[in-house]
Design an enzyme around this catalytic site. Structure first.
Site, PDB file in Angstrom:
ATOM      1  N   ARG A 111      43.332  50.858  30.211  1.00 23.26           N
ATOM      2  CA  ARG A 111      43.292  49.354  29.569  1.00 23.26           C
ATOM      3  C   ARG A 111      42.684  49.743  28.000  1.00 23.26           C
ATOM      4  NH1 ARG A 111      41.424  45.095  34.231  1.00 23.26           N
ATOM      5  NH2 ARG A 111      43.685  44.747  34.921  1.00 23.26           N
ATOM      6  N   GLY A 149      46.889  39.717  38.753  1.00 17.31           N
ATOM      7  CA  GLY A 149      47.237  38.371  39.010  1.00 17.31           C
ATOM      8  C   GLY A 149      48.190  37.777  37.870  1.00 17.31           C
ATOM      9  N   GLY A 182      48.435  45.387  41.026  1.00 19.64           N
ATOM     10  CA  GLY A 182      47.205  46.536  41.284  1.00 19.64           C
ATOM     11  C   GLY A 182      47.877  47.579  42.285  1.00 19.64           C
ATOM     12  N   LYS A 205      51.688  40.659  52.874  1.00 17.95           N
ATOM     13  CA  LYS A 205      51.763  39.670  53.344  1.00 17.95           C
ATOM     14  C   LYS A 205      52.894  38.582  52.637  1.00 17.95           C
ATOM     15  CE  LYS A 205      47.243  39.109  55.479  1.00 17.95           C
ATOM     16  NZ  LYS A 205      46.060  38.431  55.621  1.00 17.95           N
TER      17      LYS A 205
END
Length: 395
Positions: free
Chosen positions: A35, A375, A352, A195
């Site tokens: 980053r 996110g 991620g 999921k």
């Protein structure tokens, strides 16, 4: 649609630059410089144009001041990456920050203390926003990874100061806008992960955008079960079988192609190098669990990639962190990288687990764009408005 550094006059200005230094730390040093390396071009450009670069970031989830979460440990790493001195101020507002900024000359770089040491950061408190804004003349956001948070140093500052996208933010927005809004078709999406429940919004939005939807990982088991397949001890959200059927019905009605595994690598226990076998998805025993896609499924997915022009990828195919259950993800990643390098495919990936899987496969540098955002990348793919992006739009 977004103001960038091309429109910013930074000479002699105090430029507040939001970066994301929330990375793993080992022995008091950042363990992953990705980053920092990504934002280096923005920092250098502002400094080279005579701006005073003032870095803002959060780190961890501190409740007030906590030495272990201080950004002071990042200043040397930022300096090493940039090849330039980086000063540090022991607060992000108030007298300490003001004094450090007053001492700056054009081209200097200063890192302010962790914004989350003040509760006003996450609350987007107007007084805290005003205290931050008083330190700068211009706000540059180069942290797409936090753009989904309506925090003071992300969204609040954008309402107080002239606001611009940094070069990394610009690259991210251009890449993501292109693949979802104006893609070269056919457009495919790979959606994996554990999921279905965490990706219902994503699947719903992608079905309105893509031509082919490839479903992998544990979530594919729920779709297989919805089709009447016995999935043994595999991870499966049985309460979401109706939702999976509805997604497949919508896809059929829209003329979208859904690709599911036709064979799988199964084992009786979850562990590295656990005894495993390859079987058709119709022949999974009650005491077995699906841990990766099989060779026929890999071949099928690779054939899809060979006939589409653009790929969006979020989520691995199997338990990629354990051998031999990384094979599906690695082989598909290799195929995507080869097609991308040959100019036959535009590949944008993020999330991620996805980034970790692509790093494992060693293909990250060969894809068109790999987002380090988690996110925020997911929410963008879900079609949600991101506060840190909306505040930069040209009104």
């Amino acid at each position: 649609m977004f103001r960038t550094l091309d429109q910013a006059d930074v000479r002699g200005k105090r430029v507040l630059v939001r970066v994301d230094l929330n990375v793993p730390v080992e022995n008091g040093k950042p363990a992953d410089l990705t980053r920092i390396e990504r934002v280096a071009p923005t920092i250098r450009e502002i400094a080279d144009k005579g701006g005073k670069v003032i870095l803002l970031s959060h780190f961890g989830r501190p409740k007030g001041f906590d030495p272990k979460d201080s950004l002071e440990q990042f200043a040397p790493a930022i300096a090493d990456v940039l090849g330039r001195p980086v000063a540090f101020a022991a607060d992000c507002i108030g007298e300490k920050a003001q004094a450090a900024i007053a001492a700056m000359k054009p081209g200097d770089i200063l890192c302010l203390e962790n914004t989350r040491f003040h509760k006003g950061e996450e609350n987007n408190d107007p007084e805290f926003v005003a205290a931050l804004a008083a330190l700068g003349d211009i706000f540059v956001n180069d942290a797409f990874s936090v753009a989904h948070r309506a925090h003071a140093s992300v969204e609040g500052l954008g309402r107080k100061l002239p606001t611009y996208a940094g070069r990394t933010m610009q690259d991210e927005l251009e890449a993501l806008t292109k693949v979802l809004e104006t893609p070269t078709r056919p457009l495919a999406a790979i959606v994996g992960g554990a999921k279905v429940s965490t990706k219902l919004d994503l699947l719903g939005n992608l079905l309105s955008k893509v031509d082919v939807l490839v479903i992998g990982g544990g979530m594919a088991n729920t779709f297989l079960a919805a089709l009447g397949r016995a999935v043994g001890k595999s991870l499966c959200e049985h309460d979401l079988l109706p939702a999976a059927r509805e997604i497949m019905n919508i896809a059929r009605a829209k003329g979208r192609e859904i690709v599911l595994p036709v064979d799988a690598v199964v084992a009786k226990k979850f562990g590295a190098n656990a005894p495993s076998r390859v079987t058709a998805v119709e022949r999974i025993a009650p005491d077995e669990m699906i841990l990766d896609i099989g060779p026929r499924s890999i071949e099928h997915v690779c054939s899809v990639l060979a006939r589409v022009k653009t790929l969006v990828w979020n989520g691995p195919f199997g338990a990629f962190e354990l051998e031999p259950f990384d094979t599906g993800t690695v082989e598909v990643a290799e195929a995507a990288a080869e097609l991308t390098a040959a100019g036959k495919l535009i590949t944008v990936a993020g999330g991620g687990d996805t980034v970790a899987a692509l790093n494992t496969a060693g293909v990250t540098e060969r894809l068109t764009y790999v987002s380090t955002a988690g996110g925020a990348f997911l929410e963008w793919l879900e079609g949600k408005a991101l506060p840190g992006v909306e505040v930069m739009r040209v009104k």
